[in-house]
Design a protein around this motif. Structure first.
Motif, PDB file in Angstrom:
ATOM      1  N   ILE A 106      -8.906  -1.184  -0.674  1.00 31.28           N
ATOM      2  CA  ILE A 106      -8.130  -2.569  -1.075  1.00 31.28           C
ATOM      3  C   ILE A 106      -7.535  -2.081  -2.657  1.00 31.28           C
ATOM      4  O   ILE A 106      -8.543  -1.805  -3.441  1.00 31.28           O
ATOM      5  N   PHE A 107      -6.491  -2.333  -3.141  1.00 30.54           N
ATOM      6  CA  PHE A 107      -5.990  -2.264  -4.515  1.00 30.54           C
ATOM      7  C   PHE A 107      -5.541  -3.426  -4.905  1.00 30.54           C
ATOM      8  O   PHE A 107      -4.413  -3.992  -4.641  1.00 30.54           O
ATOM      9  N   VAL A 156       0.632   3.304   1.461  1.00 30.30           N
ATOM     10  CA  VAL A 156       0.446   1.865   0.599  1.00 30.30           C
ATOM     11  C   VAL A 156       1.208   0.888   1.828  1.00 30.30           C
ATOM     12  O   VAL A 156       2.115   0.782   2.015  1.00 30.30           O
ATOM     13  N   THR A 157       0.158  -0.403   2.016  1.00 29.75           N
ATOM     14  CA  THR A 157       0.812  -1.362   2.738  1.00 29.75           C
ATOM     15  C   THR A 157       0.787  -2.658   2.051  1.00 29.75           C
ATOM     16  O   THR A 157      -0.231  -3.033   1.397  1.00 29.75           O
ATOM     17  N   PHE A 158       2.057  -3.320   1.993  1.00 30.86           N
ATOM     18  CA  PHE A 158       2.094  -4.653   1.398  1.00 30.86           C
ATOM     19  C   PHE A 158       2.141  -5.844   2.336  1.00 30.86           C
ATOM     20  O   PHE A 158       2.908  -5.779   3.192  1.00 30.86           O
ATOM     21  N   TYR A 175      -3.009  -2.694   0.349  1.00 38.61           N
ATOM     22  CA  TYR A 175      -4.227  -1.666   0.614  1.00 38.61           C
ATOM     23  C   TYR A 175      -3.726  -0.396   1.031  1.00 38.61           C
ATOM     24  O   TYR A 175      -2.432  -0.126   1.304  1.00 38.61           O
ATOM     25  N   LEU A 176      -4.480   0.396   1.069  1.00 33.06           N
ATOM     26  CA  LEU A 176      -4.358   2.002   1.315  1.00 33.06           C
ATOM     27  C   LEU A 176      -4.964   2.305   2.481  1.00 33.06           C
ATOM     28  O   LEU A 176      -6.169   2.149   2.676  1.00 33.06           O
ATOM     29  N   ALA A 177      -4.482   2.953   3.285  1.00 28.98           N
ATOM     30  CA  ALA A 177      -5.182   3.670   4.528  1.00 28.98           C
ATOM     31  C   ALA A 177      -4.583   5.006   5.065  1.00 28.98           C
ATOM     32  O   ALA A 177      -3.376   4.938   5.129  1.00 28.98           O
ATOM     33  N   PRO A 178      -5.367   5.375   5.704  1.00 34.31           N
ATOM     34  CA  PRO A 178      -4.682   6.888   6.617  1.00 34.31           C
ATOM     35  C   PRO A 178      -3.729   6.140   7.490  1.00 34.31           C
ATOM     36  O   PRO A 178      -3.923   5.011   8.279  1.00 34.31           O
TER      37      PRO A 178
END
Length: 118
Positions: free
Chosen positions: A44-45, A68-70, A55-58
């Motif tokens: 989580i960012f 990076v997902t918004f 958030y960032l995820a593989p």
């Protein structure tokens, strides 16, 4: 995947923070229940200048690529020019962290492959 474990990701976040590249960010590894015994690798960012979650995820199991997902915004965000500059800086740090995690994942997978051949 081993690089998705909470311990590994927390160590990588500490390394990223120690490098000074985080810019004072407060990214953290999310507490999640493993799916099929595998950690998801969700980081989580938090953004101080937006109401959306980032958030960032593989990207997928077995791949070192990160994204990076918004999430959808629940409301309209109005920002002053100064706040937009600050948000831009936050997003730059999120991109830097995503690139760092991807680089670490590639290195980690290469090391696993090298270890498997020995």
């Amino acid at each position: 995947m081993p690089f998705r474990s909470k311990d590994t990701l927390q160590a990588w976040l500490a390394e990223f923070d120690a490098s000074g590249a985080a810019g004072g960010g407060v990214a953290f590894v999310a507490e999640q229940d493993p799916v099929d015994g595998v950690d998801s690798g969700l980081v989580i960012f938090p953004l101080a200048n937006a109401t959306t979650s980032v958030y960032l995820a593989p990207r997928a199991v077995g791949e070192p690529d990160w994204r990076v997902t918004f999430e959808a915004q629940p409301e309209v965000t109005e920002l002053s020019p100064e706040a937009v500059y600050e948000l831009s800086s936050e997003l730059m740090h999120a991109a830097d962290l995503c690139a760092f995690l991807q680089r670490k994942s590639v290195e980690h997978m290469a090391q696993l492959a090298a270890d498997a051949q020995n």
